[in-house]
Design a protein around this motif. Structure first.
Motif, short mmCIF file in Angstrom:
data_model
loop_
_atom_site.label_atom_id
_atom_site.label_comp_id
_atom_site.label_asym_id
_atom_site.label_seq_id
_atom_site.Cartn_x
_atom_site.Cartn_y
_atom_site.Cartn_z
N ASP A 79 -5.18 -1.01 -5.01
CA ASP A 79 -4.61 -1.54 -3.78
C ASP A 79 -5.52 -2.63 -3.23
O ASP A 79 -6.54 -2.36 -2.64
CB ASP A 79 -4.46 -0.40 -2.76
N GLU A 80 -5.14 -3.88 -3.48
CA GLU A 80 -5.94 -5.04 -3.08
C GLU A 80 -7.41 -4.85 -3.44
O GLU A 80 -8.28 -4.87 -2.57
CB GLU A 80 -5.79 -5.29 -1.58
N SER B 32 0.84 -1.21 0.00
CA SER B 32 0.00 0.00 0.00
C SER B 32 0.86 1.24 0.00
O SER B 32 0.59 2.21 -0.71
CB SER B 32 -0.89 0.03 1.24
MG LIG Z 1 -2.19 -2.54 2.28
#
Ligand SMILES: [Mg+2]
Ligand SMILES: Nc1ncnc2c1ncn2[C@@H]1O[C@H](COP(=O)(O)OP(=O)(O)OP(=O)(O)O)[C@@H](O)[C@H]1O
Lengths: 268, 504
Positions: free
Chosen positions: A170-171, A42
């Motif tokens: 991000d994910e 992140s």
């Molecule tokens: Mg993360």
């Protein structure tokens, strides 16, 4: 082309989240970043669009060092970088269409946006984006009335509205079930292939990585410990994956192609 | 090891610095000292501190009770004899003192002593001290409760005072000739439905000097208002009016239930100019009675109360309105998550927060006094006082709700290239509307309640009337004001509950 040189991020509390990270992403890549929780995925993605200020290093994108931009210049650069979040980060009480239109804020004057006025062109774009993601009939619902998968599609539509050259994800599928995960990633893949948008995406599951990535990095403790091409990652088995990834690695479960067609809506 | 032991129990593990006996002696000299040296520092300090406080307060109570006495012995003796509570307290303190010594011994001996009993004793002592200092007098509360009876009944049902009949003085006259001649004036005739007055005889002589009787006249009246006091007045030939006195007192007549009366009066002593004294003159005797004329109407008090309750509601409204208007921008400066970007904005945050806290810690009534000094008595001072307090209170509540918003959407909007204003409009405001609405209603509620009493210190509104009427002992009128306040607050409760339900 995105080139990251000597990128280091040390948080105020002294945590070294990134340590001298160097890499190049040619335009049109679908780059997947893997790594354990806390490895700095992140942080890396957020440094690129400067939601986090890097401590050191350069982030050269189309010849401009993003790390040095401030104020208006930074905002101009951000307009071209879409972002998709794990928890969607929609404004929950606003309507879907408002959330999608928010993607145009960088192109709208403060004055107009104050009154929620967007150009006809922007409205048409929003409509088109919703159609592309198959959620056009949800346009006037409140964002928090949608299911998780639908909300993430709104998130992707918002990023799409920016007409980005790059999307940071991000994910994006970490809080979705496997069917929806494939659906969202297929949308991103489509944007990558049809619109030539560079995608930087962090993922947790090996089969998703194998299925979508055109190139892969492994991060561990803020350092890149693995770089692989599409072919290399396709040929990888679970043991090798766990080695770079850590023991938490798992498969999402394969053979979902059939279900996908239904979960996918009309978008693809 | 590290996690499973609290600091207190780890104190117990080390041996005491002093032997048990010495610890007891030390606590006998200074309460708590033995415990401190036995390594139960917290318990020792607590004992020392509470003992010192209790002794200090007790000494104050003794000197307060025995104000005129000097000398320790005298004061103690007087205090104990006057206040039974002080006897009990003294005994408890002695128990506390002895217990503290025993406790020191037990602690130093590591034989374990439960602090709960000591703590309980301290609480009882403080409770009794509080009873003393608060001058709590349950007996007075019970025996004198019925003193509030008349007051309460006026306040509970004040509505007789809400209407009144217009009053006028009805004057009925008869003529008296002074001195008597052969043909005195004829008495006025009887009337059908208006009051009339007959004098017999219709002439007479005035008194020679003050206190001496003049000649007597019998007055007979009919058709007066029954059972209502009437006064007797004179009008002399040059138009001066004065009241009839007899035996040094004004006389009053109360007509019977048919409206009739009969009374003998003595003609008064009166200094008159020489030319009149010698002439024959006509004096007029008047019966004045206060009579209600016409239909009932709303009383002045009721009208005033209505006027002022409207003023009250508007004070609360205006204050809330101004409060919101100013608290909105202020709250953004007082929200840490919006202001932590740079040291400068963080500085603004701290300054704003501090100012808000200071303003908020000053009660609205004090603000009202301050503004009465600045802008004078009246509703404006009340509005200003409540506005200032609302800004501070709302500013804090608003900024806290800004601080507790989800940062996700803010990041997402920032990531699109939006500027600060756009982030606020698109990511912050939609999230804070529900808490803002609910805090605003809450404040509105408080402001209206406050505006009902802000008049006590001159801030306008119904509180001003209420304080006046209470001071004038006009409990019926005060009752009207109290009723209006109660009704307003009840309606307000209802309305705010409705609004809250609809918006939040
Ligand atoms: Mg993360
Ligand atoms: N705001 C912050 N302040 C201090 N340390 C932080 C902050 N954000 C992240 N870190 C630390 O930086 C390191 C990298 O965090 P980061 O969130 O980038 O990891 P991640 O790979 O995204 O993990 P996850 O998979 O759990 O999301 C971690 O050790 C984390 O504790």
């Amino acid at each position: 082309m995105l080139e990251v040189r000597h990128l280091t991020k040390i948080y105020d509390d002294g945590t070294v989240a990134l340590r001298d990270v160097n890499f190049i992403v040619p335009d049109g890549e679908f780059l997947v970043i893997i790594g354990l929780s806390g490895s700095g995925k992140s942080t890396l993605l957020r440094c690129i669009n400067r939601l986090i200020d890097p401590t050191e290093g350069e982030i050269i994108w189309d010849g401009v060092d993003l790390a040095k931009l401030e104020g208006t210049e930074l905002r101009m650069a951000r307009r071209k970088i879409g972002m998709v979040f794990q928890h969607f980060n929609l404004v929950r009480r606003s309507s879907v269409i408002t959330n999608v239109l928010a993607g145009r804020l960088g192109y709208t004057s403060s004055w107009q946006s104050l009154f929620g006025r967007f150009s006809d062109e922007d409205n048409a774009k929003a409509q088109h984006a919703l159609e592309r993601l198959g959620i056009e009939d949800q346009a006037h619902k409140r964002a928090d009335e949608l299911s998780g998968g639908q909300q993430q599609r709104v998130g992707v539509a918002r990023a799409l509205m920016q007409e980005p050259k790059m999307i940071l994800a991000d994910e994006p599928v970490a809080s979705l079930d496997p069917v929806l995960a494939h659906s969202i990633l297929q949308h991103l893949e489509l944007l990558n292939q049809e619109d030539k948008i560079t995608i930087l995406c962090s993922l947790h599951y090996l089969d998703l990585v194998q299925r979508y990535a055109t190139s892969v990095f492994g991060l561990r403790d803020g350092e890149i410990v693995y770089r692989g091409t599409r072919e290399e990652i396709r040929g990888m088995n679970d043991e090798e994956f766990k080695e770079i990834y850590g023991q938490e690695a798992e498969r999402v479960g394969g053979g979902l192609q059939g279900d996908l067609l239904t979960a996918n809506g009309g978008g693809a | 090891m590290r996690l499973s032991h609290t600091p207190t129990s780890s104190e117990d593990l080390k041996p005491s610095l002093v032997p048990p006996f010495l610890a007891a002696i030390l606590s006998l000299i200074i309460p708590g000292l033995g415990q401190i040296l036995a390594r139960t520092i917290r318990r020792g300090l607590l004992l020392l501190f509470s003992f010192a406080t209790i002794i200090g307060l007790l000494a104050w109570r003794f000197t307060e009770t025995a104000r005129r006495d000097t000398g320790l012995i005298n004061i103690v003796r007087k205090g104990l004899s006057l206040e039974p509570a002080l006897v009990v307290l003294s005994i408890l303190v002695i128990v506390f003192y002895i217990w503290n010594v025993v406790d020191a011994y037990a602690i130093a001996n590591r034989s374990g002593s439960n602090p709960a009993g000591l703590l309980f004793l301290v609480i009882i002592i403080f409770f009794m001290l509080g009873w003393q200092i608060g001058q709590i007098d349950v007996v007075a509360l019970i025996t004198q409760a019925d003193d509030a009876g008349p007051f309460l009944s006026s306040v509970l049902w004040p509505w007789e005072k809400s209407i009144e009949y217009p009053k006028d003085i009805v004057t009925t006259t008869a003529q008296i000739q002074i001195p008597c001649t052969e043909n005195p004036p004829a008495p006025s005739g009887a009337l059908e439905d208006a009051p009339y007055l007959l004098a017999d005889p219709t002439c007479g002589t005035l008194a020679e000097f003050e206190g001496a009787p003049g000649s007597t006249v019998t007055l007979t009246g009919h058709n007066f208002i029954p059972n209502t006091i009437a006064n007797i007045w004179w009008e002399d030939p040059i138009g001066n009016e004065f009241r009839q006195r007899q035996g040094g007192e004004y006389i009053k007549i109360t007509p019977d239930e048919r409206g009739a009366f009969q009374i003998d009066i003595e003609l008064p002593y009166r200094l008159v100019p020489a030319n009149i004294r010698d002439d024959t003159t006509i004096w007029e005797i008047q019966i004045r009675q206060v009579a209600s004329i016409g239909d009932w109407q709303f009383s002045t008090e009721l009208k005033l109360a209505i006027e002022k309750i409207i003023e009250t509601i508007f004070i609360g409204m205006m204050a809330t309105f101004f409060g919101i208007l100013l608290a909105l921008p202020v709250s953004f400066f007082a929200a840490r998550n919006l202001m932590s970007a740079s040291p400068i904005t963080l500085g603004i945050y701290f300054v704003t927060r501090t100012i808000l806290n200071i303003i908020r810690s000053i009660e609205p009534l004090i603000w009202a006094i301050i503004f009465v000094v600045i802008v004078g008595l009246g509703p404006f001072a009340g509005i200003m006082a409540l506005t200032v307090h609302s800004i501070a209170a709302l500013g804090k509540l608003y900024s806290e709700s800004i601080e507790s918003i989800d940062p996700g959407p803010i990041e997402a909007i920032q990531a699109t290239g939006a500027n600060w204003l756009q982030v606020v409009v698109y990511a912050v405001i939609p999230q804070i509307i529900p808490p803002f609405v609910s805090f605003t209603i809450y404040r509105w509620d408080i402001n209206i309640r406050m505006s009902t009493i802000i008049g006590f210190v001159g801030g306008g509104g119904i509180g001003f009337l209420l304080s006046q009427w209470i001071r004038l002992l006009d409990y019926k009128a005060a009752g009207i004001a109290v009723w209006f306040i109660a009704i307003t607050v009840a309606i307000l409760d209802f309305v705010s509950a409705e609004v809250r339900q609809r918006f939040v």
